[in-house]
Design an enzyme around this catalytic site. Structure first.
Site, PDB file in Angstrom:
ATOM      1  N   SER A 126       0.812  -1.212   0.000  1.00 19.61           N
ATOM      2  CA  SER A 126       0.000   0.000   0.000  1.00 19.61           C
ATOM      3  C   SER A 126       0.846   1.264   0.000  1.00 19.61           C
ATOM      4  O   SER A 126       0.346   2.328  -0.347  1.00 19.61           O
ATOM      5  CB  SER A 126      -0.927   0.015   1.225  1.00 19.61           C
ATOM      6  OG  SER A 126      -0.163  -0.001   2.420  1.00 19.61           O
ATOM      7  N   HIS A 147      -2.822  -3.507  -5.692  1.00 19.06           N
ATOM      8  CA  HIS A 147      -3.171  -3.011  -4.358  1.00 19.06           C
ATOM      9  C   HIS A 147      -4.674  -2.985  -4.146  1.00 19.06           C
ATOM     10  O   HIS A 147      -5.388  -2.161  -4.725  1.00 19.06           O
ATOM     11  CB  HIS A 147      -2.592  -1.603  -4.155  1.00 19.06           C
ATOM     12  CG  HIS A 147      -2.964  -1.008  -2.836  1.00 19.06           C
ATOM     13  ND1 HIS A 147      -3.327   0.309  -2.679  1.00 19.06           N
ATOM     14  CD2 HIS A 147      -3.058  -1.570  -1.596  1.00 19.06           C
ATOM     15  CE1 HIS A 147      -3.621   0.542  -1.414  1.00 19.06           C
ATOM     16  NE2 HIS A 147      -3.472  -0.582  -0.734  1.00 19.06           N
ATOM     17  N   GLU A 159      -5.888  -0.963  -7.397  1.00 22.53           N
ATOM     18  CA  GLU A 159      -4.865  -0.206  -8.124  1.00 22.53           C
ATOM     19  C   GLU A 159      -3.868  -1.178  -8.758  1.00 22.53           C
ATOM     20  O   GLU A 159      -3.251  -1.983  -8.060  1.00 22.53           O
ATOM     21  CB  GLU A 159      -4.127   0.737  -7.171  1.00 22.53           C
ATOM     22  CG  GLU A 159      -5.018   1.820  -6.592  1.00 22.53           C
ATOM     23  CD  GLU A 159      -4.324   2.669  -5.545  1.00 22.53           C
ATOM     24  OE1 GLU A 159      -4.541   3.881  -5.532  1.00 22.53           O
ATOM     25  OE2 GLU A 159      -3.560   2.101  -4.720  1.00 22.53           O
ATOM     26  N   ASN A 197      -3.977   6.428  -1.484  1.00 19.22           N
ATOM     27  CA  ASN A 197      -3.271   6.889  -0.284  1.00 19.22           C
ATOM     28  C   ASN A 197      -2.562   8.222  -0.515  1.00 19.22           C
ATOM     29  O   ASN A 197      -2.320   8.971   0.433  1.00 19.22           O
ATOM     30  CB  ASN A 197      -2.275   5.826   0.185  1.00 19.22           C
ATOM     31  CG  ASN A 197      -2.964   4.701   0.925  1.00 19.22           C
ATOM     32  OD1 ASN A 197      -3.999   4.896   1.552  1.00 19.22           O
ATOM     33  ND2 ASN A 197      -2.402   3.503   0.838  1.00 19.22           N
TER      34      ASN A 197
END
Length: 514
Positions: A126, A147, A159, A197
């Site tokens: 991540s 991800h 992702e 993120n």
């Protein structure tokens, strides 16, 4: 596997790490027709994972959400692997182990001595660089990021991360596999935080910045972002501090620090000493019973809002000229105020200003600051159109004028928050920074504008994608907020980027690619 899903080459996959993420990925693959071999350094964890996933399939069948025969077949595709050597023959191996670069590098180096040259190695990392993980491999071109978000079966976005040396064909194959599992793939270049993120930095960090400036307390900031912000009736489900408590500061603070450092101390991502101190104190959130809030039997304890001040007679109101003057005057009149229309306020008038990105002090230039109160008009303020209105005072505003403004804007039952002076109130600065960070992701070509919007909306549960948020508010308004905050504070975190500036100037959507 869905009939419309494009073909992919993966028939047999290995999963290394059978925690929550590994189990979720194994479930998706088995459900999609891929045979899955599960390995974990703890053999008991493998047996527990296979049993738990099998139980999940059985429950889905019982509820009519999965054909019983398909559930039985999916369970049969789950196989234990006693050692990494048992992963030989896999077309794809996905690691979901501890988030440490050296551990992932060591695992992939070991796997390269076991699997065929054509086997793809995928990392569910991540926050680590896929390129850095691949750098320890003899064939880095076969390493890709994949991800997922927790819980994997329910969070319908994934992702696919393109490392610096990842073969393009592998990215395409992983996109096809993702679609076959029923998930929506978004393709990202290998940069810190990828899309979600990375884009998620603004909501928490800007709220922490406002808290550190003493603008408002924790419950007030959470209430504003839950109740004032709205996009066609949809808002943030949790305030930023509620969200950090739910995630756990032991998870969220290291991510803040990691992304900040990986971007060489980019000011937009600057973390806060507040979270560092709370981590050191063990105040991690729900998991420890106390974070930004206390939790009793799992329930959040939050102080009640103070009552609305009692004001026997409302003063007349004078609204400063500007593009939002008519809106504020009409709202105040609808709530029972008498509106003065002279070029200057009388000595008896409450003075209202409606700045974008400015603080109340800057907006009060030339006006009697002791009677000035600012109101945030970025989101609807009209009667029946809002849950909460937000006001802000100058350091000179006298209490009786603050109370009068609060009583006026609470007259229809809407809740009212009153802030200390701040550039951009709360909602303006937080939402503008969310949009700003997303436009920088687009400018850096980390992902397409459409993928940025999709990934953030689904991955973070935002009411809209950040670029769509900017379009709904207006790119020019977002630009004005950021430019004014940058000018007032001198802080480079607020500097508007080229993607935003050009589209605001040309009247284009923030989703407009080039």
């Amino acid at each position: 596997m869905t009939d419309l899903a494009p073909p992919h080459p993966y028939k047999q996959a290995g999963i290394v790490g059978t925690g929550a993420m590994g189990r979720g990925i194994a479930q998706l693959l088995a459900q999609s027709g891929v045979t899955v071999r599960l390995f974990d350094s703890n053999p008991e964890a493998v047996a527990a994972a296979i049993a738990q996933i099998g139980d999940t399939f059985a429950r889905l069948a019982e509820k009519g959400r999965m054909d019983p025969a398909a559930a039985k077949a999916a369970s049969a595709r789950l196989q234990p692997a006693a050692s990494p050597q048992a992963l030989a023959g896999c077309d794809l191996v996905v690691e979901a182990i501890v988030e440490r670069l050296e551990a992932k590098r060591a695992l992939f180096a070991e796997l390269e001595g076991i699997v065929d040259a054509g086997c793809v190695l995928a990392s569910n990392t991540s926050s680590l660089s896929v390129t850095a993980i691949a750098a320890g491999c003899a064939r880095p071109q076969r390493v890709v990021g994949w991800h997922f978000f927790n819980p994997v079966p329910l969070m319908k976005v994934v992702e696919v991360v393109n490392g610096a040396r990842t073969e393009r064909g592998i990215v395409d194959d992983m996109v096809a596999l993702s679609r076959a599992t029923g998930h929506l793939p978004v393709v990202a270049q290998d940069t810190p935080g990828f899309i979600v993120n990375h884009a998620g930095r603004a909501y928490g960090t800007e709220s922490l910045k406002a808290l550190s400036e003493g603008v408002a307390d924790i419950p007030t900031i959470d209430r504003i972002l839950r109740e004032q912000v709205g996009f066609d009736g949809s808002g943030f489900r949790l305030g930023p501090f509620e969200l950090m408590d739910l995630t756990g500061l032991d998870v969220s603070h290291p991510v803040m620090e990691s992304i900040y450092r990986q971007f060489y101390d980019e000011a937009r991502f600057r973390p806060s000493v507040i979270t560092a101190q709370r981590v050191a104190a063990g105040l991690l959130g729900r998991k420890t019973g106390e974070g930004f809030y206390r939790y009793a039997d799992g329930k959040q304890e939050s102080p009640a809002e103070p009552p609305v001040p009692s004001v026997p007679v409302l003063p007349p109101v004078w609204v400063a000229p500007g593009p939002r003057q008519a809106l504020v005057a009409e709202t105040a009149a609808g709530l029972g105020a008498t509106i003065e229309t002279g070029e200057e306020p009388s000595a008896a008038a409450l003075v209202l200003v409606a700045p974008l990105g400015l603080d109340a002090t800057a907006a009060a230039g030339g006006l009697p600051a002791e009677r000035v109160v600012a109101i945030d008009t970025l989101f609807p303020i009209a009667t029946g159109a809002c849950q909460r209105r937000v006001l802000m005072t100058t350091p000179a505003t006298r209490p009786e004028w603050r109370d009068a403004a609060q009583a006026l804007f609470a007259a229809d039952g809407a809740r009212v928050s009153v802030l200390r002076d701040s550039p951009g109130f709360i909602a303006q600065r937080v939402v503008a920074m969310i949009v700003s960070v997303a436009t920088e992701i687009a400018q850096q070509r980390i992902a397409s504008p459409a993928d940025i919007d999709t990934a953030v909306r689904i991955g973070l549960g935002y009411p809209r994608g950040p670029l769509t948020m900017g379009d709904m508010i207006g790119a020019s308004a977002i630009l004005e907020i950021l430019a004014n905050m940058h000018r007032l504070t001198g802080d480079p975190r607020y500097r508007p980027g080229a993607w935003l500036r050009r589209r605001a100037q040309l009247g284009l959507s923030l989703l407009q690619d080039d």
